[in-house]
Design an enzyme around this catalytic site. Structure first.
Site, mmCIF file in Angstrom:
data_model
loop_
_atom_site.group_PDB
_atom_site.id
_atom_site.type_symbol
_atom_site.label_atom_id
_atom_site.label_comp_id
_atom_site.label_asym_id
_atom_site.label_seq_id
_atom_site.Cartn_x
_atom_site.Cartn_y
_atom_site.Cartn_z
ATOM 1 C CB CYS A 2 57.609 18.193 29.473
ATOM 2 S SG CYS A 2 58.155 19.912 29.503
ATOM 3 C CG LEU A 53 62.697 20.437 33.754
ATOM 4 C CD1 LEU A 53 62.783 20.511 35.272
ATOM 5 C CD2 LEU A 53 63.783 19.520 33.214
#
Length: 738
Positions: A2, A53
């Protein structure tokens, strides 16, 4: 994987509404790291931005995460592999409200304070806001697999997963740290015992150290550092046998691979010809793991690509040979984008190849969001030790060379003792006298391991993170499980040779797990070896493109002109262009990358998600390597064609020379420098051909004159053509090629 970022006031005041725009800019810049979700939070003195993500529990787990009592807010980049075990040990009544593997950190912190990471196993970078205590914590995993940078002044601290996000803040300085960068050992490729914090390459941009939590009081900016982990030393009292160490290593590696292979989305694997990625492939649970191998001139000619193909074949896994041939030279704009993505001057062939592999995987298998790697095994488990021992060396040679390296560095710090240490060839002082404050005088291997630990952070995990993140993928590194590393680091000194020479502990652990031909395969290199000349040639062509556009841009700033010799760099590139083997193109490229970083940081380019389009990466389908090997080489390695009816001559900057006292030795002189030696006895046919290339006879006529056969000299002739040592005379209506 992320992207996290944010800002916090450290002067006791609250953020204004203007911070919302800054948080948006942070998130926009980091969009490539988290394409699945974006959340912002601003409250009181703290603002947080999060791009997600999602690999675990995609439907649930948005951040920032907040404790049920509202006192603690948290953003995390990474994975907590043992989150279920940790959650089971929380106080009764603790209720987790999301499926995020990171939520458990909130309650571990509330229970354990700054000791809350002691039992956490994973890769992570986090920022935690304790509203009740009004403190901000920033921390990273034990190896720095996940990045976290920050800049602070007297009023605020800004933080982000990547440096480029910090530059979205107008108040953050954008100055390259030329002095530190040029002195960085990883930059100039000097072997050295290097310890301490890595460089971020930019002035006033800091990085949270691995294994450390930084606590900042938001009322007055007071800061303390808490180290929760450090690399252990050898356990001299260990009663474990070699077999015990091997068995423990096998069990821990299997557990780590299982942890890293845990995801609710598909995973892939970068598979080379070596034992490390093969071990990960063999231990990964389930079947059908998509594997990807770099098919470059280097990996074809040194056998690494064939090894990856064979490993996948033996393990029953699909394998994709990602074609990056000798004619695949990135454009100057591609290179700028890659350097900006990676944020390091150490960008070279390896980083380019890995980025291309991630691109292929992402474009052809978009469901793959995580990539397993065999990275870091060499640094920790002894893969590079034979190289340090020297050709034909053993463990004693390795340790002796380490002591010599340590001694040279110590004498650089205390040069007045140099004469005393070696007087008439005899040392008169002990090593400890040169550098009494060093803990490594008695055990240079401990210094070597600490050096490798630092290199992992400065280069390996740095670029593995960026090349994956630039393609919306998370890199997972099973060999960097702290339990595994602790086991190896604690091996007693007298047992190291038996377990760590040439990664014996890995090889022995894989008995019965990997086929023998894979387990015993000698170590290879990603692109070094026989094919390195093709890599050097491609990098030289990159730098020479468009009138040396990258070099000229790198020289365009005032600081670059202050630190760099423009004439020297242009001369070096000219020499490499004429003969790529006459210099170190990687060092020249790093200098150019430094200059590019300074130019781009002054005027930041578009975020990576808006980078210019690149050529579509392709795969070379290989089914029977042995049968189609010549065709594979022909598609990957582009060699100059030899036309026997053509007239050839030595290039204008090349001549042959010999010394009367040694008539058997001839030298190829390039630009006045003796670059190659030819033995009149061993290479008689090659020498005779070179002596007869006068620019008047065709190659066929020259061979007839010397009595030679093309087959005997074809490989050397192609290499000389590629290096520009031999040029073809122009035919009718053709421009000269010299």
């Amino acid at each position: 994987m992320c992207g996290i970022a944010g800002v916090a006031r450290i002067d006791g005041s609250a953020l204004s509404e203007e911070a919302d725009g800054l948080l948006e800019a942070f998130a926009h810049t980091l969009a490539h790291r988290g394409p699945d979700d974006r959340r912002l939070l601003r409250e009181g003195p703290v603002g947080m931005a999060f791009n997600r993500l999602s690999l675990v529990n995609p439907e649930d787990g948005a951040q920032p995460l907040v404790s049920t009592d509202g006192n603690v807010a948290l953003i995390v980049n990474g994975e907590i592999y043992n989150h279920r075990e940790l959650a089971a040990g929380l106080p009764s009544g603790t209720r987790l409200t999301t499926g995020s593997d990171c939520e458990v950190l909130l309650y571990l912190y509330q229970r354990d304070g700054l000791r809350f990471l002691d039992r956490v196993n994973g890769m992570f970078a986090f920022v935690l806001w304790d509203r009740a205590r009004q403190v901000l914590l920033m921390g990273r995993d034990r190896f720095g697999i996940k990045p976290l940078y920050y800049h602070r002044d007297g009023e605020r601290v800004v933080f982000a997963s990547e440096i480029k996000a910090l530059f979205a803040d107008a108040a953050t300085p954008r100055r390259l740290d030329w002095n530190r960068a040029l002195g960085e050992y990883d930059m100039n490729a000097t072997p050295a015992f290097v310890h301490g914090r890595i460089t971020t390459w930019f002035e006033d941009i800091e990085i949270v150290p691995p294994g450390v939590i930084i606590e900042t009081r938001l009322r007055d900016g007071g800061t303390t550092e808490h180290r929760y982990w450090e690399l252990p030393g050898p356990d001299a009292d260990s009663d474990m046998t070699d077999e015990d160490y091997v068995a423990a290593f096998r069990d821990l590696l299997a557990a780590s691979v299982a942890d890293c292979a845990t995801a609710d989305t598909d995973l892939g694997l970068f598979l080379s010809g070596g034992i490390d990625s093969a071990a990960v492939a063999a231990l990964a649970p389930g079947s059908g793991l998509q594997t990807f191998t770099a098919l470059t001139p280097g990996t074809v000619l040194n056998g690494d690509a064939r090894g990856g193909h064979r490993t996948a074949e033996l393990l029953g896994l699909p394998n994709h040979q990602v074609l990056i041939g000798s004619d695949r030279v990135p454009s100057p704009q591609e290179w700028r984008d890659l350097v900006w993505l990676a944020e390091t001057p150490l960008v070279g062939a390896e980083i380019f190849y890995k980025f291309e592999m991630h691109r292929f995987a992402r474009q052809n298998f978009p469901e793959i969001k995580g990539m397993l790697l065999g990275a870091a095994a060499d640094e920790i488990n002894g893969g590079y030790i034979p190289r340090f021992a020297g050709e034909g060396g053993d463990w004693d040679d390795f340790e002796s060379n380490l002591r010599d390296l340590y001694r040279r560095q110590a004498l650089e710090r205390n040069p007045k003792l140099g004469h005393w240490w070696e007087h008439d060839g005899v040392p008169l002082l002990n090593d400890a006298a040169i550098d009494p404050g060093s803990p490594y005088a008695a055990d240079p291997y401990a210094g070597y391991l600490t050096w490798q630990y630092r290199t992992l952070e400065q280069y390996n995990v740095w670029h593995e993170d960026r090349t994956a993140a630039g393609n919306g993928t998370e890199a997972r590194v099973p060999f960097l499980d702290h339990r595994l590393v602790e086991l190896v680091a604690r091996i007693p000194a007298h047992r190291r040779a038996a377990l760590l020479w040439d990664k014996r502990i890995v090889r022995e652990a894989m008995k019965g797990v990997l086929p023998e031909e894979i387990r015993t395969r000698p170590k290879g290199y990603f692109f070094y070896g026989e094919g390195a000349r093709h890599t050097n040639r491609a990098l030289t062509r990159l730098l020479a493109q468009d009138g040396a556009a990258l070099l000229e841009q790198a020289l365009s700033s005032d600081n670059a002109r202050r630190y760099l010799s423009a004439d020297g760099l242009r001369t070096a590139l000219g020499q490499l262009t004429r003969s790529p083997s006459t210099g170190n193109v990687e060092l020249l490229l790093r200098i150019v990358n430094l200059g590019l970083l300074e130019v781009m940081s002054a005027q930041p380019p578009a975020p990576p998600v808006r980078a210019a389009a690149r050529p579509t990466p392709v795969e070379l389908a290989v089914r029977d390597w042995e049968r189609t090997a010549p065709e594979i080489v022909a598609q990957v390695v582009t060699e100059p064609e030899i036309d026997q009816e053509r007239v050839y001559a030595l290039a204008d900057n090349v001549l042959l020379a010999t010394v009367p006292a040694s008539p058997d030795s001839w030298f190829v002189v390039v630009d006045g420098g003796f670059e190659y030696e030819i033995s009149a006895a061993d290479d008689a046919a090659w020498l005779a051909l070179l002596q007869s290339l006068d620019g008047t006879l065709s190659l066929a006529e020259t061979l007839a004159k010397t009595g030679g056969e093309l087959a005997d000299v074809a490989e050397l002739f192609q290499e000389a053509l590629a290096l520009g040592l031999i040029t073809a005379e122009p035919g009718a209506g053709e421009p000269a090629q010299r």
